[in-house]
Scaffold this active site. Structure first.
Site, PDB file in Angstrom:
ATOM      1  N   TYR A 195       0.850  -1.211   0.000  1.00  0.00           N
ATOM      2  CA  TYR A 195       0.000   0.000   0.000  1.00  0.00           C
ATOM      3  C   TYR A 195       0.877   1.250   0.000  1.00  0.00           C
ATOM      4  O   TYR A 195       0.724   2.140  -0.844  1.00  0.00           O
ATOM      5  CB  TYR A 195      -0.924  -0.010   1.224  1.00  0.00           C
ATOM      6  CG  TYR A 195      -1.803   1.221   1.329  1.00  0.00           C
ATOM      7  CD1 TYR A 195      -2.955   1.343   0.551  1.00  0.00           C
ATOM      8  CD2 TYR A 195      -1.479   2.259   2.203  1.00  0.00           C
ATOM      9  CE1 TYR A 195      -3.758   2.475   0.646  1.00  0.00           C
ATOM     10  CE2 TYR A 195      -2.279   3.392   2.301  1.00  0.00           C
ATOM     11  CZ  TYR A 195      -3.414   3.504   1.519  1.00  0.00           C
ATOM     12  OH  TYR A 195      -4.199   4.609   1.603  1.00  0.00           O
ATOM     13  N   LYS A 231       1.330   4.127  -2.897  1.00  0.00           N
ATOM     14  CA  LYS A 231       1.013   5.543  -2.652  1.00  0.00           C
ATOM     15  C   LYS A 231       2.226   6.429  -2.955  1.00  0.00           C
ATOM     16  O   LYS A 231       2.087   7.518  -3.496  1.00  0.00           O
ATOM     17  CB  LYS A 231       0.551   5.728  -1.200  1.00  0.00           C
ATOM     18  CG  LYS A 231      -0.862   5.202  -0.944  1.00  0.00           C
ATOM     19  CD  LYS A 231      -1.874   5.982  -1.781  1.00  0.00           C
ATOM     20  CE  LYS A 231      -3.291   5.496  -1.568  1.00  0.00           C
ATOM     21  NZ  LYS A 231      -4.250   6.143  -2.493  1.00  0.00           N
TER      22      LYS A 231
HETATM   23  N1  LIG Z   1      -8.806   6.279   5.110  1.00  0.00           N
HETATM   24  C1  LIG Z   1      -7.578   6.653   5.289  1.00  0.00           C
HETATM   25  O1  LIG Z   1      -7.024   6.590   6.401  1.00  0.00           O
HETATM   26  C2  LIG Z   1      -6.778   7.191   4.140  1.00  0.00           C
HETATM   27  C3  LIG Z   1      -5.581   7.843   4.428  1.00  0.00           C
HETATM   28  C4  LIG Z   1      -4.832   8.351   3.384  1.00  0.00           C
HETATM   29  C5  LIG Z   1      -5.251   8.195   2.077  1.00  0.00           C
HETATM   30  N2  LIG Z   1      -6.417   7.529   1.820  1.00  0.00           N
HETATM   31  C6  LIG Z   1      -6.790   7.375   0.423  1.00  0.00           C
HETATM   32  O2  LIG Z   1      -7.992   8.031   0.173  1.00  0.00           O
HETATM   33  C7  LIG Z   1      -8.681   7.392  -0.889  1.00  0.00           C
HETATM   34  C8  LIG Z   1     -10.114   7.127  -0.464  1.00  0.00           C
HETATM   35  O3  LIG Z   1     -10.134   6.257   0.660  1.00  0.00           O
HETATM   36  P1  LIG Z   1     -11.322   6.230   1.706  1.00  0.00           P
HETATM   37  O4  LIG Z   1     -10.720   6.476   3.019  1.00  0.00           O
HETATM   38  O5  LIG Z   1     -12.431   7.068   1.245  1.00  0.00           O
HETATM   39  O6  LIG Z   1     -11.711   4.703   1.704  1.00  0.00           O
HETATM   40  P2  LIG Z   1     -12.961   3.975   1.040  1.00  0.00           P
HETATM   41  O7  LIG Z   1     -14.219   4.585   1.532  1.00  0.00           O
HETATM   42  O8  LIG Z   1     -12.730   2.532   1.289  1.00  0.00           O
HETATM   43  O9  LIG Z   1     -12.810   4.312  -0.481  1.00  0.00           O
HETATM   44  C9  LIG Z   1     -12.019   3.574  -1.370  1.00  0.00           C
HETATM   45  C10 LIG Z   1     -12.812   3.449  -2.637  1.00  0.00           C
HETATM   46  O10 LIG Z   1     -12.069   2.754  -3.622  1.00  0.00           O
HETATM   47  C11 LIG Z   1     -12.955   1.892  -4.297  1.00  0.00           C
HETATM   48  N3  LIG Z   1     -12.265   0.836  -5.013  1.00  0.00           N
HETATM   49  C12 LIG Z   1     -11.423  -0.097  -4.509  1.00  0.00           C
HETATM   50  N4  LIG Z   1     -11.014  -0.894  -5.500  1.00  0.00           N
HETATM   51  C13 LIG Z   1     -11.630  -0.497  -6.621  1.00  0.00           C
HETATM   52  C14 LIG Z   1     -11.617  -0.936  -7.957  1.00  0.00           C
HETATM   53  N5  LIG Z   1     -10.884  -1.970  -8.361  1.00  0.00           N
HETATM   54  N6  LIG Z   1     -12.368  -0.269  -8.857  1.00  0.00           N
HETATM   55  C15 LIG Z   1     -13.121   0.762  -8.485  1.00  0.00           C
HETATM   56  N7  LIG Z   1     -13.171   1.238  -7.236  1.00  0.00           N
HETATM   57  C16 LIG Z   1     -12.435   0.593  -6.306  1.00  0.00           C
HETATM   58  C17 LIG Z   1     -13.839   1.384  -3.219  1.00  0.00           C
HETATM   59  O11 LIG Z   1     -14.974   0.805  -3.758  1.00  0.00           O
HETATM   60  P3  LIG Z   1     -15.644  -0.493  -3.094  1.00  0.00           P
HETATM   61  O12 LIG Z   1     -16.477   0.028  -2.002  1.00  0.00           O
HETATM   62  O13 LIG Z   1     -16.393  -1.081  -4.212  1.00  0.00           O
HETATM   63  O14 LIG Z   1     -14.491  -1.323  -2.597  1.00  0.00           O
HETATM   64  C18 LIG Z   1     -14.099   2.674  -2.455  1.00  0.00           C
HETATM   65  O15 LIG Z   1     -15.134   3.401  -3.050  1.00  0.00           O
HETATM   66  C19 LIG Z   1      -7.869   6.162  -1.221  1.00  0.00           C
HETATM   67  O16 LIG Z   1      -6.967   6.470  -2.272  1.00  0.00           O
HETATM   68  C20 LIG Z   1      -7.063   5.960   0.025  1.00  0.00           C
HETATM   69  O17 LIG Z   1      -5.871   5.231  -0.226  1.00  0.00           O
HETATM   70  C21 LIG Z   1      -7.181   7.030   2.829  1.00  0.00           C
END
Ligand SMILES: NC(=O)c1ccc[n+]([C@@H]2O[C@H](COP(=O)([O-])OP(=O)(O)OC[C@H]3O[C@@H](n4cnc5c(N)ncnc54)[C@H](OP(=O)(O)O)[C@@H]3O)[C@@H](O)[C@H]2O)c1
Ligand SMILES: Cc1cc2nc3c(=O)[nH]c(=O)nc-3n(C[C@H](O)[C@H](O)[C@H](O)COP(=O)(O)OP(=O)(O)OC[C@H]3O[C@@H](n4cnc5c(N)ncnc54)[C@H](O)[C@@H]3O)c2cc1C
Lengths: 253, 457
Positions: free
Chosen positions: A158, A162
């Site tokens: 991961y 990133k």
């Molecule tokens: N949460 C944190 O702590 C955090 C911190 C830093 C950065 N981020 C980044 O922020 C972004 C959003 O994360 P979030 O926290 O909002 O988590 P999230 O709610 O789990 O969102 C991730 C999204 O990616 C989608 N996804 C995963 N695999 C996919 C695929 N093959 N095709 C299409 N969609 C797919 C998921 O859809 P499904 O529901 O269908 O799986 C979900 O809508 C990500 O890039 C994450 O790495 C998150």
């Protein structure tokens, strides 16, 4: 078109069910906003998110389309189709998977994760960028992470993906700036979202809404990078330079 | 052809287009080479918002020379290229004893831009807008045909082009009626007003006495001083009004730019509550309580801001929003509400201009309407500026008012439909002149002004 107050008329969310992505979409709602497109692999979940948005913003048209981040070869067509129905002002690239901690043994699973988080993000950013370049305007918001700033041993796939997408997005932003395309890299810390549900929060944990507020402020100011919360920029500039033996032993690892 | 980022004078939403300098002779054939993002003519980019940009498309600029200006002193008309500026025009016509019938607050606008925005000046209450003085327009249509329109020949297209923000055709040249002047000076009366009510009653009482009338008001004054202001009313001076020195050369005209603001201004700009408060305070204090018959030159009376080139840079990287609207004469309360809300909000606006307008002209998208028009500049990055402006929009539209396209950067399609009830009529003419949607602009996309976008090939 964005108006002079920096309010977009059309927003596309790739990863249409992402908690952080949807919070950014909501923070971009204004009297100027006319249409939201949620592009997701689970369109039923997408429809539920769309219904919530429609209830809160009845004047905004909300559409759901299928989109699989793991199939990069489909991305250009998907973005071109979106572009055919009018200019895209902001495209948010928010799809990614966290994978399992300690997942450094399964080579195939690691490659699948890297495909979504890196290759798929790269192709989505380029596909969106191609539409925006033709338009002569528009912004790509890329969800990077502090996890890429110094990659943790607990989840190097991961973190590594990133780090890669963060670097790519910055370089790509420079490459397309002259074509009127702006790229904003967002580096959140630990965010309470579906992705981190059930996990122990890291220091400086934040919420999707706060990440969204920081993102929108950075968009309006024309910035290229934003940390959320902002203090992490200083925390990580210290962590980055820790000698490896010290870093390895830190509890956040 | 160069790929260039273009923005309005407010510098808020730059977009990239292919910019082509061209001439009236070459332009018609070049329209065939335009891609699916369409084409637009750009003058000197003095509209504040996105009226003169066309993201991803082609933007033509006319390389007109002042040698093409044909003055007919007998008829008091001039035929002038669409790319010639009022600055260049004045240098030819003032020494010959003529003045432009309408000038905006800057002389750096082109004839094409003046027509496309149907501009108004300090004499609107008496003389109407630019369109009242245009005898004919030579236009290139989307299919490359060159045609001449006038109030007698295809009046629908003529009036749709006035105020038509570049979406009906390219203005190659126009014949304009001038006003004769005896000198290049103005006789100016200045009156300081303690508040908005005093100002409005002075305007109602005095406007009709003079050709020109406009008020500057301090947008930061609150309470009893709300709307404290300086009203100036003026007429062109006659030779007998000049003293011996100036009288020797009554039509001399010199317009110089003393300095240009460099691009080095800090990104946040120099505009904040303190600098602006100081500026407005000084301006108000500097004005005499009452002064009559002061002689001023054309540049100092009409174009004071032009003394500093690129003054818009003081707003820094995020730029400014210029907000101009008109409300009917019986709704001065809207002006009150807007001025007091801005003053309380503390938005540092350093230019606020109030003017009474006379009757509207026949052009369906022309801005001026009888009543009060207020124009003000605010830094675009200001906190909670967006809800404030959107709130004003509702107030203005509910009162039967409207926004000015040449200034607009923030309204929404519905606001234009309410403010300009004749939009549908204009669209019908626009579609006839451009059935395949060649003419496009960022503003037309943002506000949904034309419908046939993109299928002109
Ligand atoms: N949460 C944190 O702590 C955090 C911190 C830093 C950065 N981020 C980044 O922020 C972004 C959003 O994360 P979030 O926290 O909002 O988590 P999230 O709610 O789990 O969102 C991730 C999204 O990616 C989608 N996804 C995963 N695999 C996919 C695929 N093959 N095709 C299409 N969609 C797919 C998921 O859809 P499904 O529901 O269908 O799986 C979900 O809508 C990500 O890039 C994450 O790495 C998150
Ligand atoms: C300091 C300042 C003061 C001002 N004061 C006033 C004022 O008092 N009253 C007022 O009415 N306005 C005022 N304005 C606004 C200005 O007069 C208008 O925006 C005007 O249209 C600008 O002319 P331009 O040549 O810069 O045109 P641009 O801003 O380049 O273009 C404006 C519009 O004209 C169209 N256009 C330009 N050339 C052609 C052409 N050859 N053929 C077809 N379409 C064309 C463009 O497509 C665009 O839609 C002021 C602006 C400034 C910066």
């Amino acid at each position: 078109m964005n108006n002079g107050l920096g309010e977009p008329q059309r927003v596309v969310l790739l990863g249409g069910t992402s908690d952080i992505g949807l919070a950014i979409v909501r923070a971009l709602c204004s009297p100027a906003l006319r249409r939201i497109d949620l592009a997701c692999r689970d369109t039923a979940a997408g429809e539920r998110a769309a219904a919530d948005l429609r209830a809160d913003h009845p004047a905004v048209e909300v559409e759901v389309v299928g989109f699989d981040g793991a199939q990069p070869e489909t991305h250009q067509t998907a973005l071109d189709d979106l572009g055919r129905t009018g200019d895209l002002d902001v495209v948010i690239v928010a799809f990614a998977q966290l994978g399992e901690d300690g997942g450094v043994r399964d080579a195939a699973a690691a490659a699948r994760l890297a495909t979504v988080n890196f290759a798929g993000n790269v192709s989505a950013i380029i596909a969106a960028g191609n539409v925006l370049r033709r338009q002569g305007h528009g912004t790509v918001v890329v969800l990077s992470s502090v996890a890429g700033e110094r990659v943790r041993q607990a989840n190097p796939v991961y973190g590594g993906s990133k780090a890669g997408i963060d670097g790519f997005a910055q370089g790509y932003g420079d490459a397309v700036a002259a074509d009127g395309v702006h790229v904003l890299v967002v580096r959140p810390g630990f965010v309470h979202s579906a992705m981190t549900a059930g996990r122990q929060p890291a220091p400086f944990a934040t919420t999707p809404d706060r990440v969204a507020a920081a993102t929108v402020a950075a968009l309006r100011a024309g910035r290229r990078m934003v940390w959320a919360p902002g203090v992490l920029r200083y925390v990580f500039s210290a962590l980055r330079h820790l000698p490896a033996p010290v870093w390895r032993k830190l509890p956040i690892n | 052809m160069t790929r260039e980022a273009l923005a309005g004078w407010g510098s808020t939403s730059p977009t990239v287009a292919d910019v082509r300098w061209t001439t009236a002779q070459r332009l018609p054939a070049q329209l065939g080479e335009v891609g699916e993002r369409g084409a637009l003519l750009r003058g000197l980019g003095r509209s504040y918002g996105d009226a003169a940009q066309n993201a991803g498309g082609t933007v033509f600029r006319l390389d007109d020379s002042v040698h093409g200006v044909v003055l007919d002193p007998q008829a008091a008309t001039v035929t002038v290229g669409g790319g010639v500026s009022i600055d260049e025009l004045l240098r030819v016509i003032v020494p010959a004893g003529f003045f432009v019938p309408v000038t905006p607050g800057t002389r750096f606008v082109t004839i094409g831009g003046a027509i496309a925005s149907d501009i108004h000046g300090k004499n609107h209450h008496r003389d109407g807008s630019f369109g009242s003085f245009v005898e004919s327009i030579e236009l290139v249509l989307a299919d490359g045909r060159v045609t001449k329109v006038s109030p007698a020949c295809d009046p629908e297209l003529f009036w749709a082009t006035l105020g038509g923000i570049g979406l009906t055709g390219a203005i190659l040249s126009a014949t304009i009626r001038l006003i004769p002047i005896g000198t290049s000076r103005l006789l100016v009366d200045t009156l300081r007003c303690a508040n908005l009510d005093e100002l409005m009653s002075q305007m109602l009482a005095n406007d009709h006495r003079r050709r020109y009338s406009v008020a500057w008001l301090d947008p930061l004054a609150t309470g009893a001083a709300l709307g404290r202001s300086v009203l100036t009313i003026a007429d062109h001076a006659e030779p007998g009004d000049l003293g011996a020195a100036a009288g020797a050369d009554p039509l001399s005209y010199r317009a110089a730019q003393r300095a240009t603001l460099p691009a080095l201004v800090p990104p946040a700009g120099l505009i904040n509550r303190m600098t602006v408060g100081l500026f407005n305070e000084l301006w108000y204090r500097r004005a005499p309580r009452r002064r009559e018959g002061e002689l001023q030159t054309i540049p100092s009376f009409f174009h004071p801001l032009d003394a500093v080139g690129r003054w818009n840079r003081v707003y820094g990287r995020r730029g400014m929003i210029q907000f101009q609207f008109v409300v009917p004469e019986d709704r001065p309360d809207v002006i009150h509400t807007v001025v007091s809300a801005l003053a309380e909000h503390g938005t540092p606006s350093f230019l606020a201009v109030l003017k009474r307008m006379g009757p509207s002209g026949p052009a369906p998208l022309s801005f001026p309407a009888p009543g009060w028009t207020l124009a003000l500049d605010v830094p675009a990055g200001g906190r909670s500026l967006a809800p404030l402006l959107h709130g004003f929009d509702d107030l203005i539209l509910d009162a039967g008012g409207r926004h000015y396209f040449a200034k607009d950067a923030h309204t929404v399609p519905a606001a234009i439909r309410r403010g300009y009830p004749r939009l549908g009529e204009w669209q019908a003419v626009q579609r006839r002149a451009d059935p395949h949607g060649l003419w496009q602009s960022d503003m037309s996309r943002r506000l949904g002004l034309t419908h046939a976008e993109g299928d002109h090939r």
